[in-house]
Motif scaffolding. Structure first.
Motif, short mmCIF file in Angstrom:
data_model
loop_
_atom_site.label_atom_id
_atom_site.label_comp_id
_atom_site.label_asym_id
_atom_site.label_seq_id
_atom_site.Cartn_x
_atom_site.Cartn_y
_atom_site.Cartn_z
N UNK A 1 25.35 56.07 36.28
CA UNK A 1 26.68 55.53 36.02
C UNK A 1 26.62 54.01 35.98
N UNK A 2 27.29 53.43 34.99
CA UNK A 2 27.30 51.98 34.85
C UNK A 2 28.71 51.45 35.13
N UNK A 3 28.79 50.51 36.07
CA UNK A 3 30.07 49.93 36.47
C UNK A 3 30.04 48.42 36.25
N UNK A 4 31.16 47.87 35.82
CA UNK A 4 31.37 46.42 35.82
C UNK A 4 32.30 46.09 36.97
N UNK A 5 31.91 45.12 37.78
CA UNK A 5 32.69 44.73 38.96
C UNK A 5 33.21 43.32 38.77
N UNK A 6 34.52 43.18 38.82
CA UNK A 6 35.14 41.85 38.77
C UNK A 6 35.96 41.66 40.04
N UNK A 7 36.17 40.41 40.41
CA UNK A 7 36.90 40.14 41.65
C UNK A 7 37.53 38.78 41.59
N UNK A 8 38.60 38.63 42.35
CA UNK A 8 39.22 37.32 42.57
C UNK A 8 39.47 36.61 41.24
N UNK A 9 40.19 37.29 40.36
CA UNK A 9 40.52 36.69 39.06
C UNK A 9 41.65 35.67 39.17
N UNK A 10 42.54 35.83 40.15
CA UNK A 10 43.62 34.87 40.41
C UNK A 10 44.43 34.58 39.14
N UNK A 11 44.94 35.65 38.55
CA UNK A 11 45.67 35.54 37.28
C UNK A 11 47.14 35.18 37.49
N UNK A 12 47.64 34.32 36.63
CA UNK A 12 49.05 33.92 36.66
C UNK A 12 49.35 33.18 35.37
N UNK A 13 50.61 33.17 34.92
CA UNK A 13 50.95 32.41 33.71
C UNK A 13 50.55 30.94 33.81
N UNK A 14 50.64 30.35 35.01
CA UNK A 14 50.33 28.94 35.17
C UNK A 14 48.83 28.67 35.30
N UNK A 15 48.03 29.73 35.52
CA UNK A 15 46.60 29.58 35.81
C UNK A 15 45.77 29.72 34.53
N UNK A 16 45.96 28.80 33.59
CA UNK A 16 45.31 28.91 32.28
C UNK A 16 43.79 28.95 32.39
N UNK A 17 43.22 28.12 33.25
CA UNK A 17 41.76 28.07 33.37
C UNK A 17 41.21 29.37 33.94
N UNK A 18 41.90 29.94 34.94
CA UNK A 18 41.44 31.18 35.53
C UNK A 18 41.63 32.35 34.57
N UNK A 19 42.74 32.34 33.85
CA UNK A 19 42.97 33.38 32.83
C UNK A 19 41.85 33.37 31.80
N UNK A 20 41.44 32.17 31.36
CA UNK A 20 40.40 32.05 30.35
C UNK A 20 39.07 32.62 30.86
N UNK A 21 38.75 32.37 32.13
CA UNK A 21 37.52 32.93 32.69
C UNK A 21 37.58 34.45 32.74
N UNK A 22 38.75 35.00 33.08
CA UNK A 22 38.91 36.46 33.10
C UNK A 22 38.75 37.03 31.69
N UNK A 23 39.28 36.34 30.71
CA UNK A 23 39.13 36.79 29.33
C UNK A 23 37.67 36.76 28.90
N UNK A 24 36.92 35.75 29.34
CA UNK A 24 35.49 35.70 29.04
C UNK A 24 34.76 36.87 29.69
N UNK A 25 35.17 37.22 30.91
CA UNK A 25 34.57 38.38 31.59
C UNK A 25 34.88 39.66 30.83
N UNK A 26 36.14 39.80 30.39
CA UNK A 26 36.53 41.00 29.65
C UNK A 26 35.75 41.11 28.34
N UNK A 27 35.61 40.00 27.64
CA UNK A 27 34.85 40.03 26.38
C UNK A 27 33.43 40.51 26.62
#
Length: 279
Positions: A1-27
């Motif tokens: 079984x293959x799992x991707x583990x993400x953590x501490x994304x700290x997502x919010x409308x005001x958190x543009x930099x953190x959102x962008x990193x999460x999007x890079x992880x999703x890609x």
């Protein structure tokens, strides 16, 4: 079984930099195509204070094709003792209900390839909420029927060095919960996976392997947090073998930026005081 583990994304409308990193992880995850994705908590920047952030996180994470299993962190639903006395909001059952409505169950299990995977809500530990006892009973019943290896997922690491670490520290599970889980995991192959510390580390403690996932969002500098493992933003891949073996790798997609939390007062205004204190 293959799992991707993400953590501490700290997502919010005001958190543009953190959102962008999460999007890079999703890609990156979409390219790797795992069997499932596990989010180890602190999905939001401050859902414990602003529940509208749950919907923002849900929409962003909906880009994932693989099944997603989320766990709540202190920034999502508030913190459990021994965080009392810090500036963290205390655990809130109301916020937990809002987390569940947006992101799904906060406790779960599934079995595959000889492994039993269990997600726990570490924010319930020692909270005094009735659901803490219910979760403990549920876990004991689940583990009583398991004969093969177990992978346990939660937001807070159980321990720094041993299950008897004292005094209690807000970054780790309370002593009572540590002892209970150590007893339940005794004499069985186990892997314990957590986030929260924003550092990557793997360590054998007792009979279990303990694996820390990094944050996708930001790092805490040494002036704010001691270096206990590798300080690097990223995610983990985890491959579980039917023979009980496992293999984990740290991944930092090229588009992901190693942000310093002290540079983002637009998300956390309190870092301005932290910066002044560090000077």
């Amino acid at each position: 079984m293959r799992l991707a583990l993400i953590s501490d994304t700290h997502l919010a409308p005001v958190a543009a930099a953190f959102n962008a990193n999460a999007e890079a992880a999703i890609d990156w995850i979409e390219t790797w195509a795992p069997d499932a994705v596990i989010h180890l908590g602190d999905v939001t920047a401050d859902g414990a204070e602003d529940p509208d952030q749950f919907e923002h996180a849900r929409v962003l994470l909906s880009r994932l094709s693989a099944p997603l299993h989320c766990l709540p962190g202190n920034h999502d639903v508030g913190d459990c003792p021994p965080a009392n006395g810090t500036k963290e909001p205390p655990f809130s059952s109301r916020r937990l209900a809002q987390f569940r409505a947006a992101l799904g169950a906060d406790q779960w299990w599934f079995a595959r390839d000889g492994w039993t995977l269990i997600g726990l809500n570490s924010q319930l530990f020692a909270s005094g909420d009735a659901e803490d006892a219910l979760q403990a009973e549920w876990l004991e019943n689940e583990l009583a029927a398991v004969r093969g290896p177990v992978a346990l997922f939660l937001h807070k690491p159980l321990v720094l060095e041993t299950h008897e670490d004292t005094p209690d520290h807000p970054r780790f599970a309370p002593l009572e919960a540590r002892r209970r889980l150590a007893r339940l995991l005794a004499d069985r192959p186990a892997l314990v996976v957590s986030g929260h510390v924003h550092q990557h580390r793997r360590r054998r403690i007792g009979v279990a392997d303990h694996l820390w996932a990094p944050s996708t969002a930001f790092l805490l500098p040494d002036s704010v947090q001691p270096r206990l493992g590798d300080k690097q933003v990223g995610l983990l891949t985890l491959e579980l073998s039917p023979d009980g073996g496992w293999r984990a790798e740290m991944v930092s997609p090229a588009a992901m930026v190693s942000h310093d939390v002290l540079d983002h007062p637009e998300v956390y205004p309190q870092v301005l005081e932290m910066k002044r204190s560090a000077m």
